[in-house]
Write an enzyme that holds these catalytic residues in place. Structure first.
Site, PDB file in Angstrom:
ATOM      1  N   HIS A 159      -2.340  -8.382  47.182  1.00  0.00           N
ATOM      2  CA  HIS A 159      -0.933  -7.935  47.189  1.00  0.00           C
ATOM      3  C   HIS A 159      -0.164  -8.412  45.961  1.00  0.00           C
ATOM      4  O   HIS A 159       0.973  -7.984  45.752  1.00  0.00           O
ATOM      5  CB  HIS A 159      -0.218  -8.420  48.447  1.00  0.00           C
ATOM      6  CG  HIS A 159      -0.751  -7.841  49.712  1.00  0.00           C
ATOM      7  ND1 HIS A 159      -0.808  -6.481  49.937  1.00  0.00           N
ATOM      8  CD2 HIS A 159      -1.287  -8.427  50.826  1.00  0.00           C
ATOM      9  CE1 HIS A 159      -1.347  -6.261  51.132  1.00  0.00           C
ATOM     10  NE2 HIS A 159      -1.649  -7.413  51.685  1.00  0.00           N
ATOM     11  N   ASP A 195      -9.760  -4.146  52.799  1.00  0.00           N
ATOM     12  CA  ASP A 195      -8.824  -4.865  53.660  1.00  0.00           C
ATOM     13  C   ASP A 195      -7.971  -3.855  54.437  1.00  0.00           C
ATOM     14  O   ASP A 195      -7.700  -2.753  53.954  1.00  0.00           O
ATOM     15  CB  ASP A 195      -7.937  -5.766  52.779  1.00  0.00           C
ATOM     16  CG  ASP A 195      -7.019  -6.678  53.578  1.00  0.00           C
ATOM     17  OD1 ASP A 195      -7.376  -7.862  53.730  1.00  0.00           O
ATOM     18  OD2 ASP A 195      -5.954  -6.213  54.051  1.00  0.00           O
ATOM     19  N   HIS A 197      -4.861  -3.881  54.911  1.00  0.00           N
ATOM     20  CA  HIS A 197      -3.609  -3.612  54.200  1.00  0.00           C
ATOM     21  C   HIS A 197      -3.884  -3.032  52.814  1.00  0.00           C
ATOM     22  O   HIS A 197      -4.846  -3.439  52.146  1.00  0.00           O
ATOM     23  CB  HIS A 197      -2.804  -4.902  54.039  1.00  0.00           C
ATOM     24  CG  HIS A 197      -2.505  -5.598  55.326  1.00  0.00           C
ATOM     25  ND1 HIS A 197      -3.312  -6.595  55.851  1.00  0.00           N
ATOM     26  CD2 HIS A 197      -1.487  -5.435  56.211  1.00  0.00           C
ATOM     27  CE1 HIS A 197      -2.802  -7.030  56.988  1.00  0.00           C
ATOM     28  NE2 HIS A 197      -1.696  -6.340  57.243  1.00  0.00           N
ATOM     29  N   ASP A 284      -9.644  -7.747  58.392  1.00  0.00           N
ATOM     30  CA  ASP A 284      -8.557  -7.547  59.358  1.00  0.00           C
ATOM     31  C   ASP A 284      -8.540  -6.127  59.923  1.00  0.00           C
ATOM     32  O   ASP A 284      -7.636  -5.760  60.679  1.00  0.00           O
ATOM     33  CB  ASP A 284      -7.184  -7.924  58.751  1.00  0.00           C
ATOM     34  CG  ASP A 284      -7.016  -7.530  57.297  1.00  0.00           C
ATOM     35  OD1 ASP A 284      -7.873  -6.801  56.765  1.00  0.00           O
ATOM     36  OD2 ASP A 284      -6.012  -7.952  56.697  1.00  0.00           O
TER      37      ASP A 284
HETATM   38  C1  OKP Z   1      -2.388  -9.993  53.696  1.00  0.00           C
HETATM   39  B1  OKP Z   1      -3.780  -9.381  53.532  1.00  0.00           B
HETATM   40  C2  OKP Z   1       5.391 -11.477  56.826  1.00  0.00           C
HETATM   41  C3  OKP Z   1       4.458 -10.754  57.731  1.00  0.00           C
HETATM   42  C4  OKP Z   1       4.028  -9.471  57.079  1.00  0.00           C
HETATM   43  C5  OKP Z   1       2.031  -9.605  55.863  1.00  0.00           C
HETATM   44  C6  OKP Z   1       0.599  -9.219  55.921  1.00  0.00           C
HETATM   45  C7  OKP Z   1      -0.141  -9.701  54.716  1.00  0.00           C
HETATM   46  C8  OKP Z   1      -1.597  -9.377  54.807  1.00  0.00           C
HETATM   47  N1  OKP Z   1       6.159 -12.419  57.587  1.00  0.00           N
HETATM   48  N2  OKP Z   1       2.646  -9.341  57.112  1.00  0.00           N
HETATM   49  O1  OKP Z   1      -3.772  -8.045  53.091  1.00  0.00           O
HETATM   50  O2  OKP Z   1      -4.606  -9.481  54.701  1.00  0.00           O
HETATM   51 ZN    ZN Z   2      -4.933  -7.555  55.023  1.00  0.00          ZN
END
Ligand code: OKP
Ligand code: ZN
Length: 342
Positions: A159, A195, A197, A284
């Site tokens: 990210h 991933d 996300h 995930d």
């Molecule tokens: C990271 B990776 C913020 C919660 C939002 C963020 C997810 C980040 C995932 N308080 N969630 O891509 O696994």
């Molecule tokens: Zn993720």
């Protein structure tokens, strides 16, 4: 297959995130890396090695000098201000506001982040450096002729943009490793991000370039974090047109639809003919992940590894997300075993 791992990731612990209006212990916690290390070692794929120190020059090939300076000095600035830990950003610019770096630390935190997902405790910067060294050491193994390697990075990276942290990510480990491989002779690198996300940072870093093909399979940003990037019509710009491919999938996606996207991405990678393949490996996508909405099951990860192996490229796996702590070790190890069995 060698695994690169550093215990220095433990410095990034006891941190928090905002969830349902509450400050809670972060999902991205040290136990994750330890579960993965134990499960991978138990399969006996190869030795675990520590990272070698690469310094910040390879990081500066991807991230701006001002951003790297911010990350490396934040903790001392905070302490000099007499402020209590942890550090958590909570101010950001809206569109139309100005892109000037504020002088004070709270302003800088907002300037260099896009969410409240990047908490700092005193050991965070050291853990960040160890994580990118793990990825770079994995790249060294590939450069030295290994067919594959696994970089157990923590914190994750995909990210992080050139000068923005977010989503638990500070330095984009996979992007830095990809750039290091290009700088040492590779002509083309492909990054396959599996991933749950969207890897917004990786996409943005290479968006206008043809020497890195970025393929992302992820939850549709219309429904899921990071919300503002990762749509199917984002195909690259300028010289990079056609070298970014997104596969957004709806909440509830199971392995049938997910693996069809993987197959399409793999065909694209095959046509591209990269010298090296990097896999941003998040698990995930698992059905019981506490913050995700796909339905992959543990045996599916063998099939993922096996499909990736069919590309027949030198392959560096770089760890990203996965938060179902009891299962992530098995799911990562299954992916690597599927790859090794071909
Ligand atoms: C990271 B990776 C913020 C919660 C939002 C963020 C997810 C980040 C995932 N308080 N969630 O891509 O696994
Ligand atoms: Zn993720």
């Amino acid at each position: 297959m060698k695994m690169v791992y550093s215990p220095r990731h433990h410095g990034h612990s006891g941190h928090v995130e905002l969830y349902n209006g509450q400050i809670l212990p972060a999902f991205e916690k040290p136990e994750r890396a330890e579960m993965i290390r134990a499960a991978v070692e138990a399969r006996g794929f190869g030795p675990t090695i520590g990272p070698s120190a690469h310094g910040l020059d390879p990081v500066a090939r991807v991230h701006s000098p001002a951003y790297v300076r911010f990350l490396s000095t934040l903790t001392e600035l905070w302490i000099a201000d007499g402020r209590p830990f942890p550090i958590l950003p909570s101010f950001w610019r809206a569109p139309g506001m100005r892109r000037l770096e504020p002088e004070t630390v709270d302003g800088k935190l907002g300037h260099y982040s896009f969410d409240a997902g990047c908490c700092f405790v005193p050991g965070t910067w050291d853990a960040i450096q160890s994580s990118v060294d793990v990825a770079l050491t994995g790249a060294d193994l590939i450069r030295a002729g290994e067919a594959s390697a696994y970089a157990l990075c923590r914190p994750p990276g995909h990210h992080a943009h050139d000068e923005t942290m977010g989503g638990y990510c500070y330095i984009n480990n996979a992007a830095v490793a990809a750039q290091a491989l290009l700088d040492s002779g590779a002509a083309r690198v492909a990054i396959l991000d599996v991933d749950y996300h969207h890897g917004n940072g990786t996409q943005a870093i290479f968006y206008d370039r043809a020497d890195v093909l970025v393929c992302n399979i992820h939850a549709d940003p219309k429904q899921e974090f990071p919300y503002f990037l990762g749509h199917a019509d984002e195909t690259g710009s300028g010289a990079g047109e056609g070298f970014n491919a997104n596969y957004p999938l709806p909440w509830g996606t199971g392995f049938a639809a997910w693996s069809a996207a993987l197959d399409d991405a793999c065909r694209r990678i095959e046509a591209y003919g990269p010298d090296v393949l990097l896999v941003s490996l998040g698990v995930d996508t698992f059905k019981d992940d506490p913050i995700s909405q796909f339905r992959l099951d543990s045996p599916d990860y063998f099939a993922i590894g096996s499909r990736i192996a069919k590309l027949g490229r030198p392959t560096l796996f770089v760890q990203e997300g996965g938060y179902a702590v009891e299962a992530i070790g098995v799911n990562v190890a299954n992916t690597l075993e599927g790859f090794l069995q071909g």
